[in-house]
Design an enzyme around this catalytic site. Structure first.
Site, mmCIF file in Angstrom:
data_model
loop_
_atom_site.group_PDB
_atom_site.id
_atom_site.type_symbol
_atom_site.label_atom_id
_atom_site.label_comp_id
_atom_site.label_asym_id
_atom_site.label_seq_id
_atom_site.Cartn_x
_atom_site.Cartn_y
_atom_site.Cartn_z
ATOM 1 C CE1 TYR A 1 -2.889 -3.258 0.674
ATOM 2 C CE2 TYR A 1 -4.428 -1.520 1.221
ATOM 3 C CZ TYR A 1 -4.179 -2.832 0.895
ATOM 4 O OH TYR A 1 -5.218 -3.724 0.779
ATOM 5 C CB ALA B 1 -6.480 -13.044 10.432
ATOM 6 N NE ARG B 2 -4.962 -17.408 6.910
ATOM 7 C CZ ARG B 2 -3.892 -17.937 6.327
ATOM 8 N NH1 ARG B 2 -4.032 -18.658 5.222
ATOM 9 N NH2 ARG B 2 -2.686 -17.769 6.831
#
Length: 403
Positions: free
Chosen positions: A173, A348-349
């Site tokens: 990013y 997260a997952r």
């Protein structure tokens, strides 16, 4: 010489001005439930469920600092218009005993120019697949404007009741791309040497710190490696991390790697859900993915705690609190990370698969999560990020519940 005892996963821990109830935080994962960037009940319920499940802090993923900084049109722009919904979200998280973090950033080269209807910003002129053409390097005036956007966004986050602000310095990013020798070819104060490529992220972090004040934690999601040829690797990312530490504006650093622009599987690892990605896209894009997908999404075998070898070198070089990320699914992995000196871990997952996992760890009813790293959650970002395996089990169990 005595060695300090390993902290317990479930003892309170300090993060800057904050006290977290345990050592597990929910990492930012784009939720996909913000139609046209609006805060929805689904978004609020998503984070309330994670908080209810025992995580010490949950992170609202990728809040853009401006319309041009969005990944696509359904990315939340964190401005004053979003305040009522964001306050409802932080209130819901706090009611469950957890803290709330906002991840803020500018997508840069990862932004979808067509849906944003704005100019893509990049360190240097280059071809950009999301922009479908040549992107020119940002001017100094444009970069000054982005600093102001970060500062304003940080103030909004504080007003919304967030306890922490995570500045996105990862995955190529905008801020991450300034650190990358592959993407930053500038010849001014923001390009050239490692120190100069760190200058723009430093400026943004300082602006966020000033705007956030002393009662809100400021952290960074930081790329250890871009995972691409000629990109950022540890020989340069480590010195940049040391520069940021010396500045003293960060309360912690969450360690990541990879490039959403050039190598998205680097920070997922495991199976590539190519068929599901093809099905989730418009026909023309799907055809392109079908043929070029193996190049865009190279396969990396999954290993539990896969970023630990790189992160270990950061732990040895830095004194600041560090948050270990990357395929953490087991209690023994968390204990090992704490034993090596990491203050927190981010999941997260595993929490998509089972939002109650942290509570189950604490109750000692399980010692590992159920995520199988099929990565079929990845294409669901377009319709609401979720574990499709969990969805299938819910559907399968529904008839039994009705008996």
């Amino acid at each position: 010489m005595t060695t300090a005892p390993t902290p317990s996963i479930f003892e309170p821990a300090r993060l800057g001005p904050l006290t977290l109830r345990n050592r597990i935080v929910k990492a930012a994962t784009f939720e996909g439930v913000m139609p046209r960037g609006a805060v929805s009940d689904d978004l609020i319920n998503f984070h309330a469920e994670v908080a209810r499940g025992g995580a010490a802090m949950t992170t609202v993923a990728y809040c853009a600092v401006s319309p041009g900084g969005r990944v696509h049109r359904d990315t939340l722009v964190m401005d004053e218009r979003a305040l009522p919904g964001l306050r409802r979200l932080t209130d819901a998280v706090h009611a469950e005993g957890a803290l709330a973090a906002a991840q803020i950033g500018h997508a840069g080269l990862v932004a979808n120019t067509l849906s944003n209807k704005t100019k893509t910003l990049a360190p240097s002129t280059r071809l950009s697949p999301p922009a479908m053409g040549l992107v020119k390097g940002a001017t100094l005036a444009e970069l000054d404007g982005v600093v102001s956007d970060f500062e304003r966004t940080a103030r909004v986050a504080v007003d919304a009741g967030f306890d922490a602000i995570e500045v996105h310095l990862g995955h190529n990013y905008l801020l991450s791309s300034f650190m990358s020798p592959n993407l930053n070819k500038r010849h001014d104060r923001y390009g050239g040497s490692v120190a100069k490529r760190a200058e723009y992220p430093r400026r943004v972090i300082e602006a966020v710190r000033v705007a956030a004040g002393s009662s809100v934690a400021v952290t960074a999601k930081f790329n250890m490696s871009d995972g691409v040829p000629k990109g950022l690797w540890l020989d340069q990312s480590l010195p940049i991390a040391q520069i940021l530490e010396a500045d003293g504006h960060l309360d912690a650093m969450q360690l990541t790697g990879g490039s959403s622009l050039l190598n998205g599987m680097y920070f997922f690892r495991g199976e590539v859900p190519l068929a599901e990605f093809v099905a989730s896209q418009p026909k023309l894009v799907g055809y392109g993915l079908k043929f070029y997908g193996p190049k865009i999404f190279p396969t990396y075998p999954f290993e539990e705690g896969f970023f630990l070898p790189f992160a270990r070198q950061f732990r040895q070089a830095l004194r600041m609190p560090l948050i270990l990320l990357g395929g953490i699914n087991r209690v023994d992995t968390i204990e090992h990370a704490l034993d090596e000196g990491f203050e927190f871990v981010a999941m997260a997952r595993a929490l998509l698969r089972d939002p109650q996992l942290v509570n189950k760890f604490q109750a000692e009813s399980v010692d590992q999560g159920l995520c199988i790293h099929c990565n079929k959650c990845m294409p669901t970002i377009y319709t609401g990020t979720r574990c499709v395996v969990r969805d299938a089990l819910v559907v399968r169990e529904a008839p039994r519940l009705g008996q």
